[in-house]
Write a protein that holds these residues in place. Structure first.
Motif, short mmCIF file in Angstrom:
data_model
loop_
_atom_site.label_atom_id
_atom_site.label_comp_id
_atom_site.label_asym_id
_atom_site.label_seq_id
_atom_site.Cartn_x
_atom_site.Cartn_y
_atom_site.Cartn_z
N LYS A 1 -10.88 3.61 9.60
CA LYS A 1 -11.72 3.78 10.79
C LYS A 1 -11.97 5.25 11.11
CE LYS A 1 -10.34 -0.62 12.90
NZ LYS A 1 -9.70 -1.29 14.07
N LYS A 2 -11.16 6.09 10.58
CA LYS A 2 -11.37 7.52 10.82
C LYS A 2 -11.01 8.33 9.58
CE LYS A 2 -6.84 7.97 13.06
NZ LYS A 2 -6.16 8.44 14.27
N LYS A 3 -11.57 9.54 9.55
CA LYS A 3 -11.33 10.40 8.40
C LYS A 3 -9.89 10.92 8.40
CE LYS A 3 -16.08 12.06 7.91
NZ LYS A 3 -16.95 13.25 7.89
N SER A 4 -9.35 11.02 7.22
CA SER A 4 -8.03 11.63 7.08
C SER A 4 -7.89 12.13 5.65
CB SER A 4 -6.94 10.61 7.40
OG SER A 4 -6.85 9.66 6.35
N ASP A 5 -6.74 12.72 5.33
CA ASP A 5 -6.55 13.26 3.98
C ASP A 5 -5.69 12.35 3.12
OD1 ASP A 5 -4.17 13.58 5.30
OD2 ASP A 5 -3.71 15.54 4.42
N VAL A 6 -5.62 11.08 3.47
CA VAL A 6 -4.82 10.16 2.68
C VAL A 6 -5.49 9.88 1.33
CG1 VAL A 6 -3.83 7.83 2.54
CG2 VAL A 6 -3.80 9.08 4.70
N ARG A 7 -4.66 9.92 0.27
CA ARG A 7 -5.15 9.64 -1.07
C ARG A 7 -4.20 8.64 -1.73
NH1 ARG A 7 -8.88 13.19 -3.45
NH2 ARG A 7 -9.67 14.70 -1.95
N PHE A 8 -4.74 7.90 -2.71
CA PHE A 8 -3.96 6.86 -3.37
C PHE A 8 -3.90 7.13 -4.88
CE2 PHE A 8 -5.74 5.15 0.48
CZ PHE A 8 -4.65 4.54 1.09
N TYR A 9 -2.68 7.07 -5.36
CA TYR A 9 -2.42 7.27 -6.78
C TYR A 9 -1.89 5.98 -7.38
CZ TYR A 9 -2.57 12.32 -5.86
OH TYR A 9 -2.95 13.59 -5.50
N VAL A 10 -2.18 5.79 -8.69
CA VAL A 10 -1.56 4.70 -9.43
C VAL A 10 -0.61 5.31 -10.46
CG1 VAL A 10 -1.92 2.75 -10.98
CG2 VAL A 10 -3.50 3.15 -9.10
N GLU A 11 0.64 4.84 -10.41
CA GLU A 11 1.65 5.36 -11.32
C GLU A 11 2.16 4.25 -12.23
OE1 GLU A 11 3.58 8.77 -8.38
OE2 GLU A 11 4.70 6.94 -8.83
N LEU A 12 2.37 4.62 -13.48
CA LEU A 12 3.00 3.72 -14.44
C LEU A 12 4.50 3.99 -14.34
CD1 LEU A 12 1.64 3.22 -18.03
CD2 LEU A 12 4.08 3.14 -17.55
N VAL A 13 5.28 2.95 -14.06
CA VAL A 13 6.69 3.16 -13.74
C VAL A 13 7.59 2.35 -14.67
CG1 VAL A 13 6.21 3.67 -11.32
CG2 VAL A 13 6.70 1.31 -12.02
N GLU A 14 8.86 2.74 -14.72
CA GLU A 14 9.88 2.04 -15.48
C GLU A 14 10.86 1.43 -14.50
OE1 GLU A 14 11.28 0.40 -18.56
OE2 GLU A 14 10.19 2.18 -19.20
N LEU A 15 10.87 0.09 -14.38
CA LEU A 15 11.76 -0.63 -13.47
C LEU A 15 12.28 -1.87 -14.17
CD1 LEU A 15 9.73 -0.51 -10.14
CD2 LEU A 15 11.97 0.51 -10.47
N ASP A 16 13.59 -2.09 -14.08
CA ASP A 16 14.13 -3.34 -14.62
C ASP A 16 13.80 -4.49 -13.69
OD1 ASP A 16 15.18 -2.08 -16.84
OD2 ASP A 16 17.05 -1.59 -15.81
N GLU A 17 14.18 -4.36 -12.44
CA GLU A 17 13.88 -5.37 -11.42
C GLU A 17 13.50 -4.64 -10.14
OE1 GLU A 17 13.69 -8.56 -11.81
OE2 GLU A 17 14.50 -8.65 -13.86
#
Length: 858
Positions: free
Chosen positions: A657-673
């Motif tokens: 609804k309003k401007k901000s400096d939020v950005r979204f990244y996609v990361e490839l991760v290593e997780l067992d569970e």
């Protein structure tokens, strides 16, 4: 015209004047007397000339053949140049301080004068033979390989015995008494070609790279002056090599020796052509003189065991053996061209250790490497290590195919030889150009393309052809040789000159080769542009392609030939089937698409795990993570399919609804569970996927694509092979901090994947390689590789180290038989053989290597 060329007596008077003018630099000595009583003169040139014999030296011999006047003329002009610039040119001054020139301007004074005054085509000396005929070919009168022939009238009559002639005895005695000579250049005409010495074995010698590099570096000096390029050619197989040559005698004494054939005529127009040849050879000779010390005992020793450690699609790692010292470093040279220079133009790096990694290379490309050790104190350089040849690996989406010209549909058609044209196919040579006896001649070269997939997309291509002889191209800077693809419907008889010469062309390939760039002994190639690749690709549907190679169509008045000769690998005068014309094609195939939906996704925050897909910042400013999993087992089988492209496809539901400096990244991760918020917060990140997305990018609720880069794609490919799941996290970031900034993502989240069907791993190596001797040849046999994917075996010979790459040596065989012969392999020379198996891609196996020991009984 002849008055512009200096007489022998005039040259002696000139040299005496130079000796008086430069007593500290030049000394003229007599080394013998000819049959007709003329002095055979040698000129010593060095600073402090009285000490000349204590320094490493270059031996220059000229006009051993009477009618080849260039040797005499060039020598005098080079002596003049050296004297003039001895204290001006720092490179020349350095060479004169540390080295010596021994120059014999004319080794055949009697024949030279007879050629000048009586019969310009005279070649031999003027001794009277036992049967009343005159003359011995001095360059067939040395001892190495000498053969006695009975026809004393022959232009190549070599005398009654080796060194029967005063001229050859004189130079032999001088060479034998001067072990300081490291390089010998014997100047002849014609042909614009270097002929390095050989040992009549037709196998690589340890100093073969030195001679090729010396010639190629001299070529670079020619190019600076005239743009001309000489060939570099050791000659035909042993049975037909020349015998009794001075070049081979000097080489037998441990001297790097070459014949230099200059110009396109023995006695050319002085002002137009001879002067040009002289001007280009002076800096080339100066360069050769500067190399003399590098082949002396003062120089560092040659690098040992220069070889390949590892090869990738865009990199090569090389290793070698050498004692590591603070005063020694190494220069590494690389080229994609055959017999290229090894100088500043081709030097790709230096190293203080015993390895070098060359990166940013082209995939599936042939590279040639060599190396020198250099002394930091003296600047002297070692001889070159033997050239290492390597082909980089294919990129993920690539294949390559080397297609050889079809024997029965490769030949030449002549304007005046219509009745014989059909007999010109499949044997001997391709004659291309024009001469008075054959008229215009065009080469026809056809290739069977049926081994290429019908849907192949050609990425790059080269047409290679081996030039055998350019002596009949006699006119300086006249005409060019061009390659074109012929339209199949524009001819129906491949042996009909009129049809071929008038056939329509789909397009010319690359650039024509101008007459001054014609060479022999150096593979020529035409590089296909993107448009030309598409023309070639169209011919796949026809299952074959026909090229026409043509040259000049007319001759200027008074000229008789502008004809070039190329090898087709077959016939008495061919160099063997590995010298056939060939197409080197790199291609890909259409990619198949796959839409892989997420197997599960969730939102992970401080409040727990929920079955939705959101990310951002909660009311307290804590991060909210989106988590996505993909089941890669649903992808095609990994051993025969390779992922070439991948992108995460995702779309947002709500809009900020309003401007901000939020950005979204996609990361490839290593997780067992995924146990909860802390697991995600403290995850091990492997790699970012694509670029970040700003909130402002989400206002239209369009799909966002996070494209996998090369590393991410390689990781995805590895996970696929290992049967792992792909796990991604959508992570929010803000430089100023944020609260209540959560984006809800659509359930429609998927991977868009592109892949090709391609075998990933090479076949097993052949086993049980054995050497026997049969039919006076070395025979190799090995066990068959039992695999339906096998397309054949590739066999190479290397005289210096075990081959690590299928290109690293002389190719002996490629095909499905599990045996082959080494047709020219010497029984008394140590060497290594390697056999590779290969598939359709082709992937090449690790080699199985065997060493041939001449002392062992086979």
């Amino acid at each position: 015209m002849k008055n512009q060329y200096i007489s022998y007596n005039e040259s002696l008077q000139y040299l005496q004047k130079m000796e008086k003018k430069y007593p500290n630099l030049i000394k003229v000595i007599k080394i013998g007397t000819t049959y007709e009583g003329r002095d055979i003169i040698l000129v010593k040139i060095s600073n402090n000339v009285e000490e000349a014999d204590s320094k490493p030296a270059l031996l220059y011999t000229g006009s051993i053949h009477a009618r080849e006047w260039i040797g005499h003329e060039l020598a005098l002009k080079f002596i003049e140049h050296v004297a003039k610039f001895a204290t001006v040119d720092p490179i020349l001054e350095k060479s004169l301080n540390e080295s010596t020139l021994y120059m014999v301007p004319c080794l055949n004074p009697d024949g030279y004068e007879y050629s000048r005054k009586h019969f310009s085509f005279w070649r031999k000396n003027r001794r009277k033979n036992y049967d009343g005929t005159y003359g011995v070919d001095l360059n067939r009168n040395f001892s190495i390989g000498w053969k006695k022939i009975s026809n004393t009238k022959s232009n190549v009559y070599g005398g009654e015995e080796p060194f029967s002639e005063a001229e050859t005895r004189a130079i032999k005695e001088f060479v034998d008494s001067h072990p300081n000579i490291t390089i010998a250049l014997d100047y002849h005409s014609q042909g614009n070609v270097f002929f390095p010495a050989h040992k009549f074995k037709h196998e690589a010698e340890i100093d073969g790279t030195d001679m090729n590099a010396l010639a190629a570096n001299m070529n670079d000096e020619f190019a600076k002056v005239t743009g001309r390029k000489y060939g570099i050619h050791r000659g035909k197989p042993p049975a037909v090599l020349i015998s009794g040559s001075g070049r081979e005698y000097y080489y037998s004494r441990g001297i790097l020796a070459m014949v230099v054939e200059v110009g396109t005529k023995n006695i050319p127009d002085y002002m137009k052509s001879m002067s040009s040849s002289i001007h280009e050879n002076i800096p080339a000779l100066k360069y050769a003189f500067s190399e003399v010390v590098n082949y002396s005992a003062l120089a560092p020793r040659r690098v040992d065991n220069f070889t390949i450690k590892d090869v990738g699609s865009n990199c090569v790692t090389l290793t070698w053996d050498y004692e590591l010292r603070d005063d020694i470093f190494f220069e590494i040279y690389r080229s994609t061209k055959d017999k290229d220079a090894c100088n500043k133009r081709t030097m790709v790096g230096i190293s203080g250790s015993n390895s070098f990694r060359d990166s940013d290379l082209e995939s599936s490309t042939n590279y040639n490497y060599t190396i020198r050790a250099v002394s930091k104190k003296s600047g002297y350089k070692s001889p070159f290590a033997p050239v290492v040849k390597v082909r980089t690996k294919l990129s993920e989406d690539e294949f390559f195919k080397i297609v050889f010209a079809s024997k029965d549909t490769t030949g030449y058609v002549g304007q005046y030889t219509q009745e014989q044209n059909r007999a010109h196919f499949g044997v001997n040579s391709l004659f291309v150009g024009v001469n008075k006896s054959k008229g215009v001649c065009d080469a026809v070269i056809s290739f069977d393309l049926s081994s290429l997939p019908k849907d192949a997309i050609i990425k790059s291509a080269r047409f290679y052809i081996y030039p055998m002889n350019r002596v009949a191209a006699k006119i300086e800077r006249y005409g060019e040789w061009t390659l074109s693809i012929l339209q199949k419907d524009s001819f129906n008889d491949i042996a009909d000159f009129n049809q071929i010469d008038s056939a329509k062309s789909k397009g010319h390939i690359g650039r024509g080769i101008k007459s001054q760039h014609l060479t022999q002994g150096i593979w020529n190639y035409w590089e296909f542009s993107e448009l030309e690749c598409s023309l070639l690709q169209e011919e796949i549907e026809n299952k074959s392609v026909t090229f026409r190679l043509d040259g000049p169509k007319t001759l200027p008045e008074g000229e008789d030939s502008q004809m070039m000769q190329f090898d087709i690998g077959y016939g008495r005068f061919g160099g063997g089937i590995h010298y056939r014309p060939m197409l080197d094609i790199k291609y890909t195939v259409p990619k198949e698409n796959l839409h892989l939906e997420a197997s599960c996704f969730s939102t992970i925050s401080k409040d727990g795990i929920k079955d939705s897909l959101k990310s951002g910042f909660d009311k307290d400013g804590e991060k909210v993570y989106g988590y996505i999993e993909f089941d890669l087992s649903k992808l095609p089988e990994p051993n025969s399919n390779i992922i070439t492209d991948c992108a995460l496809k995702i779309k947002n539901k709500n809009v900020p609804k309003k401007k901000s400096d939020v950005r979204f990244y996609v990361e490839l991760v290593e997780l067992d569970e995924v146990g909860g918020f802390e697991d995600i917060k403290n995850r091990e990140k492997i790699e970012y996927i694509g670029y970040e997305v700003a909130e402002n990018d989400l206002k239209n609720k369009e799909y966002q694509y996070f494209k996998f880069d090369t590393l991410s794609r390689q990781i995805l490919d590895k996970m696929h092979q290992e049967g792992k799941k792909l796990k991604l996290v959508i992570k929010p970031t803000s430089s100023l901090g944020a609260k209540n900034r959560v984006i809800e993502w659509s359930d429609d989240v998927a991977l868009d994947i592109k892949y090709i069907q391609k075998r990933r791993e090479p076949l097993n190596s052949p086993k049980s390689i054995k050497i026997t001797k049969e039919n006076k040849m070395i025979k190799l046999t090995w066990d068959r590789v039992e695999d339906s994917a096998l397309k054949g075996y590739y066999v190479v010979r290397n005289s210096f180290h075990p081959p690590k790459n299928f290109l690293d040596g002389v190719k002996l065989y490629g095909g499905k038989d599990n045996w082959t012969y080494d047709n020219f392999g010497s029984f008394d020379k140590e060497k290594y053989y390697a056999v590779f198996s290969y598939d359709e891609t082709p992937n090449f196996s690790e080699p199985v290597v065997i060493k041939y020991d001449p002392l062992e009984k086979y």
